[in-house]
Write a protein that holds these residues in place. Structure first.
Motif, PDB file in Angstrom:
ATOM      1  N   GLY A   3      41.280  -5.009 -61.478  1.00 22.94           N
ATOM      2  CA  GLY A   3      41.709  -6.288 -60.943  1.00 22.94           C
ATOM      3  C   GLY A   3      43.210  -6.475 -60.994  1.00 22.94           C
ATOM      4  N   ALA A   4      43.930  -5.576 -61.660  1.00 19.44           N
ATOM      5  CA  ALA A   4      45.387  -5.655 -61.672  1.00 19.44           C
ATOM      6  C   ALA A   4      45.925  -5.223 -60.307  1.00 19.44           C
ATOM      7  CB  ALA A   4      45.943  -4.737 -62.766  1.00 19.44           C
ATOM      8  N   PRO A   5      47.005  -5.868 -59.830  1.00 22.87           N
ATOM      9  CA  PRO A   5      47.498  -5.545 -58.490  1.00 22.87           C
ATOM     10  C   PRO A   5      48.142  -4.171 -58.409  1.00 22.87           C
ATOM     11  CG  PRO A   5      49.003  -7.052 -59.591  1.00 22.87           C
ATOM     12  CD  PRO A   5      47.811  -6.906 -60.486  1.00 22.87           C
ATOM     13  N   GLY A   6      47.829  -3.419 -57.337  1.00 19.35           N
ATOM     14  CA  GLY A   6      48.497  -2.160 -57.060  1.00 19.35           C
ATOM     15  C   GLY A   6      49.502  -2.366 -55.945  1.00 19.35           C
ATOM     16  N   ARG A   7      50.285  -1.351 -55.614  1.00 15.26           N
ATOM     17  CA  ARG A   7      51.327  -1.493 -54.602  1.00 15.26           C
ATOM     18  C   ARG A   7      51.102  -0.464 -53.496  1.00 15.26           C
ATOM     19  NH1 ARG A   7      56.420  -3.673 -54.850  1.00 15.26           N
ATOM     20  NH2 ARG A   7      56.315  -3.820 -57.114  1.00 15.26           N
ATOM     21  N   ILE A   8      51.083  -0.943 -52.245  1.00 11.97           N
ATOM     22  CA  ILE A   8      50.899  -0.102 -51.073  1.00 11.97           C
ATOM     23  C   ILE A   8      52.097  -0.284 -50.146  1.00 11.97           C
ATOM     24  CG2 ILE A   8      49.424   0.437 -49.105  1.00 11.97           C
ATOM     25  CD1 ILE A   8      48.151   0.968 -51.858  1.00 11.97           C
ATOM     26  N   ALA A   9      52.632   0.818 -49.655  1.00  9.09           N
ATOM     27  CA  ALA A   9      53.765   0.758 -48.731  1.00  9.09           C
ATOM     28  C   ALA A   9      53.250   0.574 -47.302  1.00  9.09           C
ATOM     29  CB  ALA A   9      54.601   2.031 -48.826  1.00  9.09           C
ATOM     30  N   ASP A  28      57.499   4.378 -55.085  1.00  5.94           N
ATOM     31  CA  ASP A  28      57.083   3.249 -55.905  1.00  5.94           C
ATOM     32  C   ASP A  28      55.704   2.738 -55.484  1.00  5.94           C
ATOM     33  OD1 ASP A  28      57.926   2.372 -53.428  1.00  5.94           O
ATOM     34  OD2 ASP A  28      58.699   0.463 -54.177  1.00  5.94           O
ATOM     35  N   ALA A  29      55.066   3.437 -54.560  1.00  7.70           N
ATOM     36  CA  ALA A  29      53.779   3.000 -54.030  1.00  7.70           C
ATOM     37  C   ALA A  29      52.685   4.011 -54.375  1.00  7.70           C
ATOM     38  CB  ALA A  29      53.860   2.812 -52.518  1.00  7.70           C
ATOM     39  N   ASP A  30      51.452   3.565 -54.260  1.00  8.34           N
ATOM     40  CA  ASP A  30      50.304   4.420 -54.545  1.00  8.34           C
ATOM     41  C   ASP A  30      49.561   4.835 -53.282  1.00  8.34           C
ATOM     42  OD1 ASP A  30      50.268   4.412 -57.541  1.00  8.34           O
ATOM     43  OD2 ASP A  30      50.199   2.262 -57.146  1.00  8.34           O
ATOM     44  N   GLY A  31      50.004   4.354 -52.145  1.00 10.53           N
ATOM     45  CA  GLY A  31      49.412   4.705 -50.865  1.00 10.53           C
ATOM     46  C   GLY A  31      50.304   4.206 -49.748  1.00 10.53           C
ATOM     47  N   VAL A  32      50.098   4.722 -48.551  1.00  8.58           N
ATOM     48  CA  VAL A  32      50.932   4.366 -47.407  1.00  8.58           C
ATOM     49  C   VAL A  32      50.043   3.994 -46.222  1.00  8.58           C
ATOM     50  CG1 VAL A  32      52.593   5.219 -45.696  1.00  8.58           C
ATOM     51  CG2 VAL A  32      52.854   5.841 -48.107  1.00  8.58           C
ATOM     52  N   LEU A  33      50.371   2.865 -45.599  1.00  7.70           N
ATOM     53  CA  LEU A  33      49.783   2.458 -44.333  1.00  7.70           C
ATOM     54  C   LEU A  33      50.900   2.520 -43.297  1.00  7.70           C
ATOM     55  CD1 LEU A  33      47.731  -0.586 -45.638  1.00  7.70           C
ATOM     56  CD2 LEU A  33      46.768   1.536 -44.751  1.00  7.70           C
ATOM     57  N   ARG A  43      58.459  -0.900 -45.571  1.00 12.34           N
ATOM     58  CA  ARG A  43      59.516   0.059 -45.285  1.00 12.34           C
ATOM     59  C   ARG A  43      59.721   0.116 -43.771  1.00 12.34           C
ATOM     60  NH1 ARG A  43      59.583  -0.472 -49.961  1.00 12.34           N
ATOM     61  NH2 ARG A  43      59.634   1.088 -51.636  1.00 12.34           N
ATOM     62  N   VAL A  44      60.955  -0.013 -43.341  1.00 17.28           N
ATOM     63  CA  VAL A  44      61.302   0.073 -41.919  1.00 17.28           C
ATOM     64  C   VAL A  44      62.064   1.376 -41.704  1.00 17.28           C
ATOM     65  CG1 VAL A  44      62.525  -1.006 -40.001  1.00 17.28           C
ATOM     66  CG2 VAL A  44      61.391  -2.431 -41.714  1.00 17.28           C
ATOM     67  N   ALA A  74      63.071   9.661 -41.259  1.00 16.24           N
ATOM     68  CA  ALA A  74      62.734   8.560 -42.174  1.00 16.24           C
ATOM     69  C   ALA A  74      61.229   8.332 -42.212  1.00 16.24           C
ATOM     70  CB  ALA A  74      63.455   7.288 -41.743  1.00 16.24           C
ATOM     71  N   GLU A  75      60.563   8.530 -41.080  1.00 15.55           N
ATOM     72  CA  GLU A  75      59.114   8.393 -41.024  1.00 15.55           C
ATOM     73  C   GLU A  75      58.446   9.475 -41.893  1.00 15.55           C
ATOM     74  OE1 GLU A  75      57.655   6.552 -37.278  1.00 15.55           O
ATOM     75  OE2 GLU A  75      56.586   8.449 -37.123  1.00 15.55           O
ATOM     76  N   LEU A  76      58.951  10.700 -41.777  1.00 17.61           N
ATOM     77  CA  LEU A  76      58.419  11.794 -42.586  1.00 17.61           C
ATOM     78  C   LEU A  76      58.674  11.544 -44.070  1.00 17.61           C
ATOM     79  CD1 LEU A  76      57.097  14.598 -42.734  1.00 17.61           C
ATOM     80  CD2 LEU A  76      59.382  15.586 -42.446  1.00 17.61           C
ATOM     81  N   ASP A  77      59.859  11.048 -44.411  1.00 17.31           N
ATOM     82  CA  ASP A  77      60.179  10.753 -45.810  1.00 17.31           C
ATOM     83  C   ASP A  77      59.212   9.722 -46.392  1.00 17.31           C
ATOM     84  OD1 ASP A  77      62.273  12.521 -45.896  1.00 17.31           O
ATOM     85  OD2 ASP A  77      63.843  11.009 -45.636  1.00 17.31           O
ATOM     86  N   ALA A  78      58.830   8.739 -45.581  1.00 13.67           N
ATOM     87  CA  ALA A  78      57.897   7.717 -46.061  1.00 13.67           C
ATOM     88  C   ALA A  78      56.529   8.325 -46.331  1.00 13.67           C
ATOM     89  CB  ALA A  78      57.790   6.592 -45.035  1.00 13.67           C
ATOM     90  N   VAL A  79      56.080   9.199 -45.449  1.00 18.45           N
ATOM     91  CA  VAL A  79      54.771   9.839 -45.611  1.00 18.45           C
ATOM     92  C   VAL A  79      54.757  10.779 -46.813  1.00 18.45           C
ATOM     93  CG1 VAL A  79      53.161  11.467 -44.544  1.00 18.45           C
ATOM     94  CG2 VAL A  79      54.151   9.634 -43.185  1.00 18.45           C
ATOM     95  N   MET A  80      55.871  11.458 -47.032  1.00 17.91           N
ATOM     96  CA  MET A  80      55.933  12.444 -48.112  1.00 17.91           C
ATOM     97  C   MET A  80      56.362  11.842 -49.449  1.00 17.91           C
ATOM     98  SD  MET A  80      54.721  15.035 -46.737  1.00 17.91           S
ATOM     99  CE  MET A  80      54.926  16.068 -48.193  1.00 17.91           C
TER     100      MET A  80
END
Length: 331
Positions: free
Chosen positions: A61-67, A119-124, A99-100, A107-113
């Motif tokens: 129930g603790a909040p996680g962080r998603i990019a 600082d995130a646990d997953g990426v959308l 993230r923009v 920059a798109e590849l950097d976000a995926v990798m």
């Protein structure tokens, strides 16, 4: 390595493995024995598992962080996607960080990798450039779900039904009696599914596409593209009675250009867009457009990500249904 892998190696359930890897070894009223905690942690260490804050949040129930990653926020569609994804994450108790990528492939590849999303646990991700060539066989270090665009090998994908959405718009224009329909603006070598739908609708009506009515654009996320492309088409002298736009942003520029030279919409020229943005709804005249099912896609994307965080296989996801929204610009 997934939490499910650790659970199987230790001979426990996924929720038990998550509890064992928590700092206290308990979740709510659930307490684990020292032996169970030891077996799970030894399995995690042997497999090289790194605990995910977001996956743990789904159990504790603790909040996680998603990019939430988008190319830009100036295009109304991408800002709406970001908003929908943030809302869906919040409904599941997960935090979000935006993230923009500024329309930059690297920059798109950097976000995926994970370079800019560490600082995130997953990426959308709503991508512009991501694909097999850009990924070059790389494997992201965290779960990634791609929304819209073309699928990328090895990544979960929630598709948009661009073809059928645009097919409905093109059929609508042809059914209204228009026969000189321009396509604004083709930006790929093959034109993508939206252009393919434009061609298919003409074929169904027994018509051939006039290449002079297919207008290329530099940046299909800007109203300027629609404005400049329409001015160029007007100066060419090529006759047209409708303009089918690749999205609402382009269509808004088209409306501005037509009205500035006295072309009446829809009496002289019918106009359609794609994305069903608020800006299109409040344009003058109100813009006929295609609703791509943004909220449904966002909900499905978050469902897929949650499944990955929990160590489950989400299975294939079909495209969200599109809907033609007919307004004054094409009546």
């Amino acid at each position: 390595v997934r939490l499910r892998d650790v659970a199987e190696a230790a001979g426990v359930s996924v929720s038990t493995a998550s509890t064992a890897l928590s700092r206290t070894g308990r979740t709510g009223t659930t307490r684990l024995s020292q032996d169970t905690r030891r077996r799970v942690r030894e399995a995690a260490e042997a497999l090289g598992y790194v605990p995910s804050e977001a996956a743990r949040a789904l159990v504790t129930g603790a909040p996680g962080r998603i990019a939430v990653v988008v190319p830009n926020l100036r295009q109304p569609y991408f800002s709406r996607c970001a908003e929908a994804l943030i809302e869906q994450l919040g409904a599941r108790g997960l935090r979000s960080t935006v993230r923009v990528t500024d329309d930059d492939a690297a920059a798109e590849l950097d976000a995926v990798m994970g370079v800019t999303t560490n600082d995130a646990d997953g990426v959308l991700l709503c991508p512009h450039f991501l694909g097999d060539e850009l990924m070059a066989g790389r494997t992201p270090p965290l779960p990634v779900v791609q929304m819209g665009s073309y699928p990328t090998r090895g990544l979960d994908h929630v598709p948009m039904d661009e073809f059928n959405g645009c097919l409905a718009a093109a059929r609508h224009l042809l059914a209204s009696g228009r026969r000189r329909i321009g396509f604004m603006a083709r930006t790929w070598d093959d034109g993508g599914p939206r252009y393919a739908a434009y061609v298919r609708a003409h074929e169904e009506a027994g018509l051939e596409v006039d290449p002079a009515l297919v207008v290329n654009g530099e940046d299909w996320d800007r109203c300027d593209t629609g404005l400049e492309s329409t001015i160029g088409l007007l100066r060419s002298g090529v006759p047209f009675d409708a303009l089918m736009c690749i999205n609402d942003a382009v269509a808004l520029g088209v409306l501005r250009a037509l009205l500035s030279v006295g072309r009446r919409v829809p009496e002289d020229v019918a106009v359609t867009g794609f994305d069903n943005t608020t800006e299109g709804e409040f344009a003058w005249p109100a813009l006929t457009t295609v609703d791509p099912g943004t909220v449904a896609m966002a909900s499905a994307a978050v469902d897929v990500l949650v499944a990955r965080l929990e160590g489950r296989d989400p299975g294939p996801v079909g495209p969200a249904p599109t809907r033609l929204v007919v307004r004054d610009s094409s009546l």
